[in-house]
Design an enzyme around this catalytic site. Structure first.
Site, mmCIF file in Angstrom:
data_model
loop_
_atom_site.group_PDB
_atom_site.id
_atom_site.type_symbol
_atom_site.label_atom_id
_atom_site.label_comp_id
_atom_site.label_asym_id
_atom_site.label_seq_id
_atom_site.Cartn_x
_atom_site.Cartn_y
_atom_site.Cartn_z
ATOM 1 N N GLN A 41 1.006 -1.301 -0.043
ATOM 2 C CA GLN A 41 -0.153 -0.022 0.109
ATOM 3 C C GLN A 41 0.782 1.342 -0.022
ATOM 4 O OE1 GLN A 41 -2.123 -1.554 3.534
ATOM 5 N NE2 GLN A 41 -4.008 -1.175 2.463
ATOM 6 N N TYR A 42 1.962 1.151 0.671
ATOM 7 C CA TYR A 42 2.835 2.332 0.864
ATOM 8 C C TYR A 42 3.543 2.717 -0.683
ATOM 9 C CZ TYR A 42 6.540 5.422 2.073
ATOM 10 O OH TYR A 42 7.507 6.324 2.028
ATOM 11 N N LEU A 89 17.164 2.875 -3.535
ATOM 12 C CA LEU A 89 17.193 2.032 -4.707
ATOM 13 C C LEU A 89 16.009 2.277 -5.768
ATOM 14 C CD1 LEU A 89 18.488 -1.498 -3.699
ATOM 15 C CD2 LEU A 89 19.871 -0.079 -4.946
ATOM 16 N N GLU A 119 21.309 -10.138 -6.516
ATOM 17 C CA GLU A 119 21.376 -10.536 -4.877
ATOM 18 C C GLU A 119 20.121 -10.703 -4.236
ATOM 19 O OE1 GLU A 119 23.838 -7.745 -2.974
ATOM 20 O OE2 GLU A 119 25.217 -7.897 -4.696
ATOM 21 N N LYS A 121 17.076 -9.233 -1.920
ATOM 22 C CA LYS A 121 16.932 -7.942 -1.368
ATOM 23 C C LYS A 121 16.365 -8.130 0.064
ATOM 24 C CE LYS A 121 15.028 -3.360 -1.809
ATOM 25 N NZ LYS A 121 14.061 -3.349 -0.495
ATOM 26 N N ARG A 142 20.887 3.684 8.681
ATOM 27 C CA ARG A 142 20.868 4.775 7.481
ATOM 28 C C ARG A 142 20.244 6.023 7.730
ATOM 29 N NH1 ARG A 142 17.397 3.361 1.667
ATOM 30 N NH2 ARG A 142 15.904 2.890 3.601
ATOM 31 N N GLU A 178 22.657 -5.898 5.727
ATOM 32 C CA GLU A 178 21.315 -5.699 6.208
ATOM 33 C C GLU A 178 21.106 -6.465 7.484
ATOM 34 O OE1 GLU A 178 19.269 -3.799 4.406
ATOM 35 O OE2 GLU A 178 17.207 -4.173 4.834
HETATM 36 P P1 NAD Z 1 14.642 0.691 -0.858
HETATM 37 O O1 NAD Z 1 13.600 -0.200 -1.148
HETATM 38 O O2 NAD Z 1 14.835 1.822 -1.520
HETATM 39 O O3 NAD Z 1 15.839 -0.341 -0.984
HETATM 40 C C1 NAD Z 1 17.189 0.142 -0.457
HETATM 41 C C2 NAD Z 1 17.590 -0.828 0.397
HETATM 42 O O4 NAD Z 1 17.644 -2.067 0.352
HETATM 43 C C3 NAD Z 1 18.735 -0.360 1.260
HETATM 44 O O5 NAD Z 1 19.017 0.562 2.038
HETATM 45 C C4 NAD Z 1 19.306 -1.663 1.777
HETATM 46 O O6 NAD Z 1 18.821 -1.600 3.131
HETATM 47 C C5 NAD Z 1 18.235 -2.850 1.087
HETATM 48 N N1 NAD Z 1 18.955 -3.917 0.819
HETATM 49 C C6 NAD Z 1 18.557 -5.459 1.167
HETATM 50 N N2 NAD Z 1 19.565 -6.087 0.405
HETATM 51 C C7 NAD Z 1 20.272 -5.576 -0.479
HETATM 52 C C8 NAD Z 1 21.211 -5.923 -1.331
HETATM 53 N N3 NAD Z 1 21.378 -7.137 -1.543
HETATM 54 N N4 NAD Z 1 22.046 -4.827 -1.887
HETATM 55 C C9 NAD Z 1 21.698 -3.527 -1.498
HETATM 56 N N5 NAD Z 1 20.583 -3.273 -0.832
HETATM 57 C C10 NAD Z 1 19.969 -4.191 -0.428
HETATM 58 O O7 NAD Z 1 14.519 0.902 0.598
HETATM 59 P P2 NAD Z 1 13.626 1.850 1.459
HETATM 60 O O8 NAD Z 1 13.670 2.908 0.821
HETATM 61 O O9 NAD Z 1 13.878 1.549 2.785
HETATM 62 O O10 NAD Z 1 12.361 1.178 0.835
HETATM 63 C C11 NAD Z 1 11.228 1.238 1.464
HETATM 64 C C12 NAD Z 1 10.696 -0.124 1.663
HETATM 65 O O11 NAD Z 1 10.163 0.214 3.045
HETATM 66 C C13 NAD Z 1 9.527 -0.381 0.900
HETATM 67 O O12 NAD Z 1 9.407 -1.810 0.784
HETATM 68 C C14 NAD Z 1 8.626 0.176 1.404
HETATM 69 O O13 NAD Z 1 7.235 -0.429 1.119
HETATM 70 C C15 NAD Z 1 8.581 0.259 2.992
HETATM 71 N N6 NAD Z 1 7.995 1.065 3.598
HETATM 72 C C16 NAD Z 1 6.819 0.687 4.079
HETATM 73 C C17 NAD Z 1 6.001 1.706 4.916
HETATM 74 C C18 NAD Z 1 4.785 1.384 5.446
HETATM 75 O O14 NAD Z 1 4.204 2.160 6.122
HETATM 76 N N7 NAD Z 1 4.548 0.137 5.432
HETATM 77 C C19 NAD Z 1 6.451 3.072 4.924
HETATM 78 C C20 NAD Z 1 7.641 3.504 4.461
HETATM 79 C C21 NAD Z 1 8.510 2.367 3.454
#
Ligand code: NAD
Length: 336
Positions: A41-42, A89, A119, A121, A142, A178
Site C-alpha cells: 500500500q505504501y 534504490l 542478490e 533484497k 541509514r 542488512e
Molecule cells: P529501498 O526499497 O529503496 O531499498 C534500499 C534498501 O535495500 C537499502 O537501504 C538496503 O537496506 C536494502 N537492501 C537489502 N538487500 C540489499 C542488497 N543485497 N543490496 C543492496 N541493498 C539491499 O529501501 P527503502 O527506501 O527503505 O524502501 C522502503 C521499503 O520500506 C519499501 O518496501 C516500502 O514499502 C517500505 N516502507 C513501508 C512503509 C509502510 O508504512 N508500510 C513506510 C515506509 C517504507
C-alpha cells in the site's frame, strides 16, 4: 487510502495530500517501527506521487517523499554523519521495468556489454559498519541517508558482524549490510507474548529494526540478530575491488556473512530465471526477502553511471509481489 479523507481531484492538492500521508507512514515505519499499512500500500501511494510529479513537474519539491531517503535519525542515539551517503534504490515491479532499466544502462554505457550481480533484497535494516585497523569501530543506521544513529553498542552483539577482520583486510573499511531478526526468533518472541497475553509484534522487519534501536544492548543480544553483508564502500588507502562480485568474495574472506544465493548474470533472461527461482523459494529461508537487487558488476562502469537523485543508476530493486498484510490496519484519519 483508509484515511477517511476524500481524495483531492486537483493534481497539486493530491500531491500535497500524498506528501502528508507518505510522511506519516514513513514516520510510523522508520522511526517508530510500527507501520499501519502494508508495504504494498505504501509503494502504491509513492508510485502515485512519482507519476504525478512526472506529469506535473511543478508538483515536485525538494522535500517531497520521492526525494527523501528513509526517516530522520531517532533521539536517544548519538547522530553520526555517513562518510558516503546511504541512498535508496529504484524499483521495478515487473520484467518490463527491469528491461527498461537494462536498456537505459546499455544506452548510458554507449552499448558496452555489462555483467550484473543479482542478490536477494533482504527485508531488514540497512547498516553502515566502519573498521579501523581491522577492528570494528562504528556501526550506524541509514537514518535520512546523510546522518544515521550510532548503534555500535547494539551491533557489537550481532554475532555475524566480525569485531576483528581476518585474511589481511585493508586497515580501514566501510561495509554495508542488512541486519535482520531471524524468523524463528520472531516466532519465539510472539509465542512468549501470546503466553503472557501481550499484544503480538506485527512483523519481523519492524521488530528487528526496533531491536537494533534498543537503548539496552542486552535486549539486542538476547534476540539472535543476524546480518548479510552486501557492499564494500570504502577501503581506505587500499585499492577497491574491481567488481561487486570480487567485493562480495573479499567480504566473505574478511569474516562477513555473505548470502550464498547471490550470483552473476549476463542477460536479463538470467536475472529473470534467478528472480523466479527466488520468488518460488522465498518461504524456505529463516529471513524475509522482498525482491532481488540487480547491480552492474564492474566498479568502473558503476562510477561512470553514477547517481540520479537518491538512487544509483547502476542498480535496481526488482520487487517480489507484496504479500504481507499488517496485522493492525487502523482506520487512520489524516487531516490535510
Ligand atoms: P529501498 O526499497 O529503496 O531499498 C534500499 C534498501 O535495500 C537499502 O537501504 C538496503 O537496506 C536494502 N537492501 C537489502 N538487500 C540489499 C542488497 N543485497 N543490496 C543492496 N541493498 C539491499 O529501501 P527503502 O527506501 O527503505 O524502501 C522502503 C521499503 O520500506 C519499501 O518496501 C516500502 O514499502 C517500505 N516502507 C513501508 C512503509 C509502510 O508504512 N508500510 C513506510 C515506509 C517504507
Amino acid at each position: 487510502l483508509a484515511s477517511g479523507v476524500p481524495v483531492a481531484r486537483h493534481p497539486f492538492a493530491r500531491a500535497r495530500q500524498l506528501h502528508v500521508q507518505l510522511r506519516f507512514h514513513a514516520q510510523r515505519y522508520y522511526n517508530l517501527d510500527a507501520p499501519v499499512i502494508s508495504d504494498g500500500q505504501y509503494d502504491t501511494l509513492l508510485q502515485e506521487l512519482r507519476n504525478l510529479e512526472a506529469t506535473y513537474p511543478g508538483c515536485r519539491s525538494a522535500d517531497s517523499p520521492t526525494q527523501r531517503v528513509a526517516g530522520d535519525p531517532a533521539e536517544g542515539f548519538r547522530q553520526v554523519a555517513h562518510p558516503n551517503p546511504m541512498i535508496s534504490l529504484a524499483n521495478a515491479f515487473d520484467r518490463e521495468g527491469l528491461e527498461a532499466w537494462h536498456r537505459r544502462v546499455t544506452d548510458l554505457l554507449d552499448g558496452q556489454p555489462f555483467r550484473m550481480v543479482a542478490e536477494l533484497k533482504i527485508d531488514g535494516l540497512a547498516v553502515r559498519l566502519t573498521y579501523r585497523n581491522g577492528r570494528f569501530a562504528q556501526g550506524a543506521t541509514r537514518g535520512n541517508g546523510q546522518t544515521g544513529e550510532d548503534v555500535s553498542r547494539n551491533l557489537r552483539t550481532v554475532r555475524s558482524i566480525p569485531l576483528t577482520l581476518s585474511a589481511h583486510p585493508p586497515a580501514d573499511l566501510e561495509v554495508r549490510g542488512e541486519v535482520y531478526l531471524p524468523l524463528d526468533s520472531f516466532r519465539k518472541m510472539n509465542e512468549e507474548r501470546e503466553r503472557l497475553g501481550e499484544p503480538l509484534y506485527a512483523n519481523p522487519r519492524n521488530t528487528g529494526a526496533g531491536t537494533i534501536r534498543q537503548l539496552d544492548p542486552q535486549v539486542t543480544a538476547s534476540r539472535n540478530m543476524q546480518m548479510w553483508a552486501y557492499s564494500l564502500n570504502d577501503a581506505g588507502d587500499a585499492p577497491m575491488p574491481a567488481s561487486q562480485w570480487a567485493a562480495l568474495q573479499n567480504l566473505g574472506a574478511y569474516g562477513f556473512r555473505v548470502n550464498p544465493l547471490n550470483r552473476t548474470c549476463e542477460t536479463v533472461d538470467e536475472v529473470c530465471a534467478f528472480y523466479d527461482d527466488m520468488l518460488q523459494r522465498r518461504h524456505d529461508w529463516n529471513y524475509e526477502a522482498d525482491g532481488v537487487v540487480v547491480k552492474v558488476d564492474s566498479l568502473s562502469q558503476q562510477n561512470s553511471l553514477g547517481v540520479a537523485g537518491r538512487e544509483p543508476r547502476w542498480a535496481i530493486a526488482y520487487k517480489f509481489p507484496a504479500e504481507r498484510s499488517t496485522t493492525r490496519l487502523l482506520d487512520i484519519i489524516i487531516n490535510v
